[in-house]
Scaffold this motif. Structure first.
Motif, PDB file in Angstrom:
ATOM      1  N   THR A  39      57.849  56.389 139.507  1.00 23.40           N
ATOM      2  CA  THR A  39      56.541  56.637 140.122  1.00 23.40           C
ATOM      3  C   THR A  39      55.701  57.521 139.176  1.00 23.40           C
ATOM      4  O   THR A  39      56.248  58.183 138.282  1.00 23.40           O
ATOM      5  N   GLU A  40      54.389  57.518 139.463  1.00 23.73           N
ATOM      6  CA  GLU A  40      53.487  58.335 138.647  1.00 23.73           C
ATOM      7  C   GLU A  40      53.901  59.807 138.683  1.00 23.73           C
ATOM      8  O   GLU A  40      53.886  60.504 137.672  1.00 23.73           O
ATOM      9  N   SER A  41      54.282  60.263 139.900  1.00 17.77           N
ATOM     10  CA  SER A  41      54.615  61.690 139.998  1.00 17.77           C
ATOM     11  C   SER A  41      55.944  61.994 139.287  1.00 17.77           C
ATOM     12  O   SER A  41      56.114  63.065 138.703  1.00 17.77           O
ATOM     13  N   GLN A  42      56.882  61.052 139.282  1.00 22.30           N
ATOM     14  CA  GLN A  42      58.131  61.281 138.530  1.00 22.30           C
ATOM     15  C   GLN A  42      57.843  61.407 137.039  1.00 22.30           C
ATOM     16  O   GLN A  42      58.398  62.259 136.348  1.00 22.30           O
ATOM     17  N   VAL A  43      56.952  60.538 136.536  1.00 23.12           N
ATOM     18  CA  VAL A  43      56.618  60.579 135.105  1.00 23.12           C
ATOM     19  C   VAL A  43      55.951  61.916 134.770  1.00 23.12           C
ATOM     20  O   VAL A  43      56.298  62.573 133.786  1.00 23.12           O
ATOM     21  N   LYS A  44      55.004  62.315 135.628  1.00 26.65           N
ATOM     22  CA  LYS A  44      54.255  63.554 135.364  1.00 26.65           C
ATOM     23  C   LYS A  44      55.210  64.760 135.352  1.00 26.65           C
ATOM     24  O   LYS A  44      55.219  65.558 134.428  1.00 26.65           O
ATOM     25  N   GLN A  45      56.044  64.799 136.409  1.00 32.93           N
ATOM     26  CA  GLN A  45      56.964  65.945 136.530  1.00 32.93           C
ATOM     27  C   GLN A  45      57.972  65.969 135.388  1.00 32.93           C
ATOM     28  O   GLN A  45      58.275  67.011 134.832  1.00 32.93           O
ATOM     29  N   MET A  46      58.472  64.790 135.053  1.00 35.38           N
ATOM     30  CA  MET A  46      59.474  64.750 133.995  1.00 35.38           C
ATOM     31  C   MET A  46      58.861  65.206 132.674  1.00 35.38           C
ATOM     32  O   MET A  46      59.475  65.985 131.932  1.00 35.38           O
ATOM     33  N   ASN A  47      57.643  64.745 132.383  1.00 35.70           N
ATOM     34  CA  ASN A  47      56.979  65.169 131.147  1.00 35.70           C
ATOM     35  C   ASN A  47      56.822  66.685 131.096  1.00 35.70           C
ATOM     36  O   ASN A  47      57.058  67.312 130.060  1.00 35.70           O
ATOM     37  N   GLU A  48      56.457  67.271 132.237  1.00 29.51           N
ATOM     38  CA  GLU A  48      56.297  68.741 132.264  1.00 29.51           C
ATOM     39  C   GLU A  48      57.640  69.429 132.010  1.00 29.51           C
ATOM     40  O   GLU A  48      57.731  70.379 131.246  1.00 29.51           O
ATOM     41  N   GLU A  49      58.687  68.909 132.674  1.00 28.85           N
ATOM     42  CA  GLU A  49      59.989  69.585 132.593  1.00 28.85           C
ATOM     43  C   GLU A  49      60.639  69.504 131.214  1.00 28.85           C
ATOM     44  O   GLU A  49      61.336  70.418 130.800  1.00 28.85           O
ATOM     45  N   ILE A  50      60.412  68.393 130.511  1.00 26.31           N
ATOM     46  CA  ILE A  50      61.130  68.220 129.228  1.00 26.31           C
ATOM     47  C   ILE A  50      60.397  68.837 128.039  1.00 26.31           C
ATOM     48  O   ILE A  50      61.001  69.016 126.983  1.00 26.31           O
ATOM     49  N   THR A  51      59.128  69.166 128.241  1.00 27.81           N
ATOM     50  CA  THR A  51      58.345  69.667 127.094  1.00 27.81           C
ATOM     51  C   THR A  51      58.962  70.917 126.450  1.00 27.81           C
ATOM     52  O   THR A  51      59.147  70.935 125.217  1.00 27.81           O
ATOM     53  N   PRO A  52      59.346  71.957 127.219  1.00 29.74           N
ATOM     54  CA  PRO A  52      59.920  73.144 126.543  1.00 29.74           C
ATOM     55  C   PRO A  52      61.193  72.797 125.759  1.00 29.74           C
ATOM     56  O   PRO A  52      61.361  73.278 124.637  1.00 29.74           O
ATOM     57  N   GLY A  53      62.046  71.963 126.307  1.00 27.32           N
ATOM     58  CA  GLY A  53      63.295  71.590 125.610  1.00 27.32           C
ATOM     59  C   GLY A  53      62.992  70.839 124.319  1.00 27.32           C
ATOM     60  O   GLY A  53      63.623  71.080 123.280  1.00 27.32           O
ATOM     61  N   LEU A  54      62.022  69.927 124.381  1.00 31.88           N
ATOM     62  CA  LEU A  54      61.685  69.157 123.174  1.00 31.88           C
ATOM     63  C   LEU A  54      61.141  70.068 122.088  1.00 31.88           C
ATOM     64  O   LEU A  54      61.390  69.856 120.899  1.00 31.88           O
ATOM     65  N   GLU A  55      60.382  71.096 122.513  1.00 34.08           N
ATOM     66  CA  GLU A  55      59.794  71.999 121.516  1.00 34.08           C
ATOM     67  C   GLU A  55      60.866  72.783 120.769  1.00 34.08           C
ATOM     68  O   GLU A  55      60.652  73.231 119.649  1.00 34.08           O
ATOM     69  N   GLN A  56      62.026  72.947 121.415  1.00 30.67           N
ATOM     70  CA  GLN A  56      63.065  73.778 120.793  1.00 30.67           C
ATOM     71  C   GLN A  56      64.025  73.028 119.882  1.00 30.67           C
ATOM     72  O   GLN A  56      64.896  73.638 119.281  1.00 30.67           O
ATOM     73  N   ILE A  57      63.908  71.695 119.824  1.00 32.81           N
ATOM     74  CA  ILE A  57      64.894  70.978 118.997  1.00 32.81           C
ATOM     75  C   ILE A  57      64.215  70.265 117.834  1.00 32.81           C
ATOM     76  O   ILE A  57      63.013  70.013 117.856  1.00 32.81           O
ATOM     77  N   ASN A  58      65.041  69.956 116.840  1.00 34.03           N
ATOM     78  CA  ASN A  58      64.552  69.221 115.672  1.00 34.03           C
ATOM     79  C   ASN A  58      65.332  67.923 115.543  1.00 34.03           C
ATOM     80  O   ASN A  58      66.491  67.853 115.963  1.00 34.03           O
ATOM     81  N   PRO A  59      64.709  66.916 114.911  1.00 32.37           N
ATOM     82  CA  PRO A  59      65.464  65.682 114.670  1.00 32.37           C
ATOM     83  C   PRO A  59      66.665  65.949 113.766  1.00 32.37           C
ATOM     84  O   PRO A  59      66.616  66.857 112.934  1.00 32.37           O
ATOM     85  N   LYS A  60      67.720  65.162 113.939  1.00 30.52           N
ATOM     86  CA  LYS A  60      68.892  65.305 113.057  1.00 30.52           C
ATOM     87  C   LYS A  60      68.539  64.773 111.667  1.00 30.52           C
ATOM     88  O   LYS A  60      67.706  63.880 111.542  1.00 30.52           O
TER      89      LYS A  60
END
Ligand code: AKG
Length: 290
Positions: A39-60
């Motif tokens: 759903t639209e709200s699942q996509v929105k919420q998931m994007n918000e939740e994963i952003t901090p984690g993505l910012e902390q990692i680098n590609p291998k």
């Protein structure tokens, strides 16, 4: 090998079409786009939740595996990083009914999640080599195309997918033959252009790859890759997912990650595999389930 002009287009069906129609398209082409899988709200919420984690990692970097995973691509496990993934996406009934239909022949079979991760394809990310997901278990490549399916993938878009930003590329109907991968080296393929919330649902035998991101945007996907019980999983989930997080999940969601003896529950065969002296493994661990 057919050219893009001669390849059958990827079929698109709304999630509301139901299991049987989607299954039929998957059988015909090995891949089908399910519109509105999230759903639209699942996509929105998931994007918000994963952003901090993505910012902390680098590609291998620096290995053949890193080259395959993408040296400009970040991969983040979904369970510890997203509540909406744990509580809602994992309960998607269409995903479970298709998984049961395809990965469970009878008792005591079951299915679980090989890996559930966000794939963030950075600007300039190169295209992957063509591959079959079942190739993770090399012996499965020896089985004929008519044999049982090892795994299936629901690759969901969290941002728009276009040919330019590296949409997953697929060669429809390749799930019906087991040609050597070299045969497809220069083959034509189709980009799975998706709106956020759509999923490319495909067979473990389908020839596909992540595309080349020629833009300055990040293309975000959520891959939910399910396999038969009995196949070892890429991620050592019960050792890496904290127990406090597992305790917040439903019984079925726990089973998807090895915290339970199996799913579906087969009353007659009991706890046949992954048990604690034939007892349900989560019971012995005093695991709570929501
Ligand atoms: C893989 O990593 O095995 C994929 O097929 C990724 C596909 C994608 O990111 O579009």
């Amino acid at each position: 090998m057919g050219s893009a002009g001669t390849l059958p287009p990827l079929q698109r069906l709304p999630a509301s079409s139901g299991t049987e129609k989607i299954f039929q398209a998957y059988e015909e082409d090995g891949a089908v786009i399910i519109e509105g899988f999230l759903t639209e709200s699942q996509v929105k919420q998931m994007n918000e939740e994963i952003t901090p984690g993505l910012e902390q990692i680098n590609p291998k970097q620096g290995s053949d595996l890193a080259a395959f995973l993408g040296t400009r691509t970040k991969r983040l496990p979904a369970v510890p990083n997203s509540r909406v993934f744990r509580e809602e996406v994992l309960e998607n009934e269409l995903m479970h009914s298709l998984s049961e239909k395809i990965l469970v022949e009878g008792s005591p079979d079951g299915y679980h999640i090989n890996c559930a991760q966000v794939i963030a394809l950075g600007p300039g990310a190169e295209s992957q080599p063509f591959h079959r997901d079942q190739g993770l278990w090399s012996f499965w490549e020896k089985f004929p195309a008519s044999g049982p399916e090892a795994c299936i993938n629901f690759l969901c878009s969290l941002t728009p997918f276009s040919e330019e930003n590296g949409a997953t590329r697929a060669i429809p109907r390749t799930h019906k033959s087991m040609e050597d991968l070299d045969y497809y080296k220069d083959a034509e393929s189709l980009p799975a252009e998706l709106n956020p919330g759509d999923a490319l649902f495909f067979s473990g035998r389908l020839i596909h790859k992540g595309g080349h991101n020629k833009t300055n945007e990040v293309r975000r996907a959520l891959t939910i890759h399910l396999c038969r019980n009995g196949l070892n999983t890429q991620e050592a989930h019960p050792l890496t997912i904290p127990r406090e997080i597992a305790n917040t999940m439903s019984y079925r969601a726990q089973a998807m990650f090895g915290f339970r003896s199996g799913w579906p529950i087969h009353q007659s065969s009991g706890n046949h595999f992954w048990s604690n002296s034939w007892e349900e493994v989560g019971e012995g661990l005093k695991l709570k389930a929501k």
